[in-house]
Design an enzyme around this catalytic site. Sequence first.
Site, PDB file in Angstrom:
ATOM      1  N   ASP A   1     -33.739 -27.322  -2.534  1.00  0.00           N
ATOM      2  CA  ASP A   1     -33.258 -26.542  -1.394  1.00  0.00           C
ATOM      3  C   ASP A   1     -32.757 -27.545  -0.347  1.00  0.00           C
ATOM      4  O   ASP A   1     -33.536 -28.257   0.284  1.00  0.00           O
ATOM      5  CB  ASP A   1     -34.408 -25.699  -0.821  1.00  0.00           C
ATOM      6  CG  ASP A   1     -34.007 -24.873   0.400  1.00  0.00           C
ATOM      7  OD1 ASP A   1     -32.905 -25.105   0.968  1.00  0.00           O
ATOM      8  OD2 ASP A   1     -34.796 -24.003   0.796  1.00  0.00           O
ATOM      9  N   HIS A   2     -31.451 -27.612  -0.187  1.00  0.00           N
ATOM     10  CA  HIS A   2     -30.872 -28.629   0.685  1.00  0.00           C
ATOM     11  C   HIS A   2     -31.201 -28.420   2.156  1.00  0.00           C
ATOM     12  O   HIS A   2     -30.970 -29.303   2.982  1.00  0.00           O
ATOM     13  CB  HIS A   2     -29.358 -28.702   0.496  1.00  0.00           C
ATOM     14  CG  HIS A   2     -28.791 -30.081   0.736  1.00  0.00           C
ATOM     15  ND1 HIS A   2     -29.195 -30.861   1.805  1.00  0.00           N
ATOM     16  CD2 HIS A   2     -27.859 -30.795   0.078  1.00  0.00           C
ATOM     17  CE1 HIS A   2     -28.530 -32.012   1.776  1.00  0.00           C
ATOM     18  NE2 HIS A   2     -27.716 -31.994   0.743  1.00  0.00           N
ATOM     19  N   ARG A   3     -31.715 -27.235   2.504  1.00  0.00           N
ATOM     20  CA  ARG A   3     -32.113 -27.044   3.896  1.00  0.00           C
ATOM     21  C   ARG A   3     -33.359 -27.852   4.192  1.00  0.00           C
ATOM     22  O   ARG A   3     -33.613 -28.247   5.327  1.00  0.00           O
ATOM     23  CB  ARG A   3     -32.395 -25.562   4.177  1.00  0.00           C
ATOM     24  CG  ARG A   3     -31.200 -24.659   3.947  1.00  0.00           C
ATOM     25  CD  ARG A   3     -31.609 -23.201   3.991  1.00  0.00           C
ATOM     26  NE  ARG A   3     -32.606 -22.879   2.988  1.00  0.00           N
ATOM     27  CZ  ARG A   3     -33.121 -21.673   2.813  1.00  0.00           C
ATOM     28  NH1 ARG A   3     -32.725 -20.669   3.576  1.00  0.00           N
ATOM     29  NH2 ARG A   3     -34.014 -21.446   1.881  1.00  0.00           N
TER      30      ARG A   3
ATOM     31  N   PRO B   1     -29.190 -23.132  -0.397  1.00  0.00           N
ATOM     32  CA  PRO B   1     -28.165 -24.083  -0.853  1.00  0.00           C
ATOM     33  C   PRO B   1     -28.767 -25.061  -1.868  1.00  0.00           C
ATOM     34  O   PRO B   1     -29.485 -25.974  -1.498  1.00  0.00           O
ATOM     35  CB  PRO B   1     -27.755 -24.794   0.441  1.00  0.00           C
ATOM     36  CG  PRO B   1     -28.872 -24.573   1.403  1.00  0.00           C
ATOM     37  CD  PRO B   1     -29.710 -23.431   0.927  1.00  0.00           C
TER      38      PRO B   1
END
Lengths: 413, 462
Positions: free
Chosen positions: A385-387, A212
């Site tokens: 990377d939004h994780r 994401p």
Amino acid sequence: MAIEIKMPALSPTMEEGTLAKWLVKEGDTIRAGDLIAEIETDKATMEYESADEGVVAQILVGEGTDEVKVGTVIALIALDGEASVRSDSVAPLPVSAETPAPVLAGAVAEMADELALIDAAPARKASPLARRLAAAKGIDLSTVAGSGAGGRIVRRDLGIDLPAVAAPAPAIVASPPAAILPPPDVPHDTIKLSTMRKTIARRLSEAKQTVPHFYLAVDCRLDALLALRAQLNATLEGDARLSVNDMLVKALALALADVPEANVQFAGDELYQFQRVDISMAVAIDGGLVTPVITDAANLRLSAIAARSKALAAKARDGKLQPHEYQGGTASLSNLGMFGIRQIIPVINPPQAVILGVGAGEQRPHVIDGAVGIATMLTATGSFDHRAIDGAVGARLMAAFRALVEEPLRMIA
Amino acid sequence: MTYDLIVLGSGPGGYVAAIRASQLGLKTAIVERERLGGICLNWGCIPTKALLRSSEIYHYLTHLDAYGLSAERPGFDLTRVVQRSRTVADQLNAGVKGLMKKHRIEVHEGVGTIPARGRLIVEKDGAKTELSAKTIIVATGARARELPIAKADGERIWIYRHAMTPREMPTRLLVIGSGAIGIEFASFYSDMGAEVTIAEMLPRILPVEDEEVSAFMAKALTRQGMRLVTGASIESLETGTGGVTATIRTADGAVETSEYSHAIVAVGIVPNTENIGLEALGVALDRGHIVNDGYGRTNVEGILAIGDVAGPPWLAHKAMHEAIICVEKLAGQNPHPFDNGNIPGCTYSRPQVASVGLTEARAKEAGHAVKIGKFPFIGNGKAIALGEAEGFIKTVIDAATGELLGAHMVGAEVTELIQGYTIARELESTEAELIGTTFPHPTLSEMMHESILSAYGRALHV
């Protein structure tokens, strides 16, 4: 008795590669240490050094053959004085996980897993018939969308023209196959994909589908950095001379050192937070892109970064990067400024969590002390990377980077 | 009453469509003018299999000695043989009733007509009920085609419905038509003691099967005492008090006139498209069948068609296949369109016939280079142990890709074996996976493995 020369593995995880070029021909005498072939993978071309002596009796895999599995017998060497040992029935050996892969001269086995692994469960992904047809037609299954159960690739997805099967059915609206064929009326060449291209296609598709992404942009005033660069370059020579990019590498590395929460990697249930910053530099080469790594960039002097990056870029363009030189990296930098690009919004380079894209430094109108003036500005965009990284952390990283770029003397503080 | 979906006809296409629709959350009604389950369940597939079971056992009963058995005066009571088949049909009919209830599908008994899009009128005993739904699936099936020269009277000239509820045993039977239905009736009556003649218009019996299947069955049925007349056209069929007189002209110009006690007409089917209102709606037909787009959709929005009324093959499981795909598409899913390429065909005669995919001739016509595998029952241990050594399994494989293009089988139990090949074809297996599969021993199914091996010159047991 003939000696079998087998396809080598350039890394413990390599499963197949291209036999790019033969440097010897049948009948040539070779000695231990002679370079006999060039083996190509997605990142580099390596020369295969013979460990044996004798006469090349038979070349079994032709030049330019790709998808040669590690362990496949590629040539037979007859010991001097032996009768011809041509074999018509030497079948390629099946590769077993336990077969030790011969290591090429010069390759150091220190690997992060960046090379492609063949699908662990191909039966789930493509039918046996589709796999066979794809192999026969040179279609890379990783680029085909599957319309079968669970996304399984079935024959119709390959869009291959098969002999018309007589079916007494009324007109059928077929579900559109994956668009593999070009429009029939447009003149075109068909270019076979290199291993590197296929890898780029696969990894970046995976990145876009599974990571994401979110993006943060800052505009940096470059004037002070350009001035410092000119000042330093007056004292430096040759490869130690600094490019703007070298200074941006240092700025990014220091920013990551200051915001360690952005120097991370998502790993499912865990997050790795690195204690060292290794910057992967995107380098354009013939036919693709590689990312040589500047290790421990935060602690290297600017001139050392300059020298290292020049050396790596040269090796990259010659296709001579060693695996340990392009694998790993905790973050990436991609610079398209030399092409006049104002802004690049890059694709994350998995498994990293951040890539910074920088555009051209250009003269723009800019508010200076309350009035409109002219400044040299550069737009930098971080893809995250939004994780692993949230907006606030990303923003702090971008702010730290910008501060270092706009007040470059902070790089030595 | 308003629904999401109305299904017109409750045969295997209709009731399966209704059940799937209900599973996917559509409020569904089904309209049936006769009995739930349609032809297949009540007057087709099911009762004929029950009858054929009786004739199969009767065949053993009249050949006990080979197995070291004996019995005094084996015989049968035709009424009770027929009754058994009716009881089986009744049981399944009750089963479909139960399924409709379980899946909350409202059943409307009566004749359905579609006066306008979205509206359906059910008429029964003079009373009319009006239903409405966004979508109507026409699953009205088909009926037996009659000979233009002589209509079935149910006394001497039978169509399938009469043939499965005989009040008397034919002594000399003429079966006109050698498709699955004709061959099954011929087999049943022959095993029950009738003298059977089969007349077929085309040059070979079982014309849709592979040529080698037709040839083998012709020999087998002839050995059983049947007479086969191919290239035959029936010039006249006259009934009298004692039976039927048939004048048959064969392709070589010869004309014969012969006497029979009964004649069964099994010359194909006619789709049930009349008196529904399709013409007024402008629904397009092609040679009597309702044209659809591979998802059942016709040229009229909101009117769909599946099963026998929508085209060949006229098989219950083809109707079920179309029912599922049609409804899933309606419900917003994205299935592949109807694919008739992998629908198996079975004939439950003795010996049985089962096939799927392309015949050897069709595969070659379509441009495939083929490898042919063949394995005879006589090479199989179980077949010999069963005393059923008559038959073969033939496979047609694409030489370039290893794809199983077709499989053609004759012999005991092959109708239960064919699913193995249809599964393999659905999975797009190649010969490698089939060769790599271990089949149990001792079974007839091992011949499926050997047939593939045979195509590559690797058969072990022959």
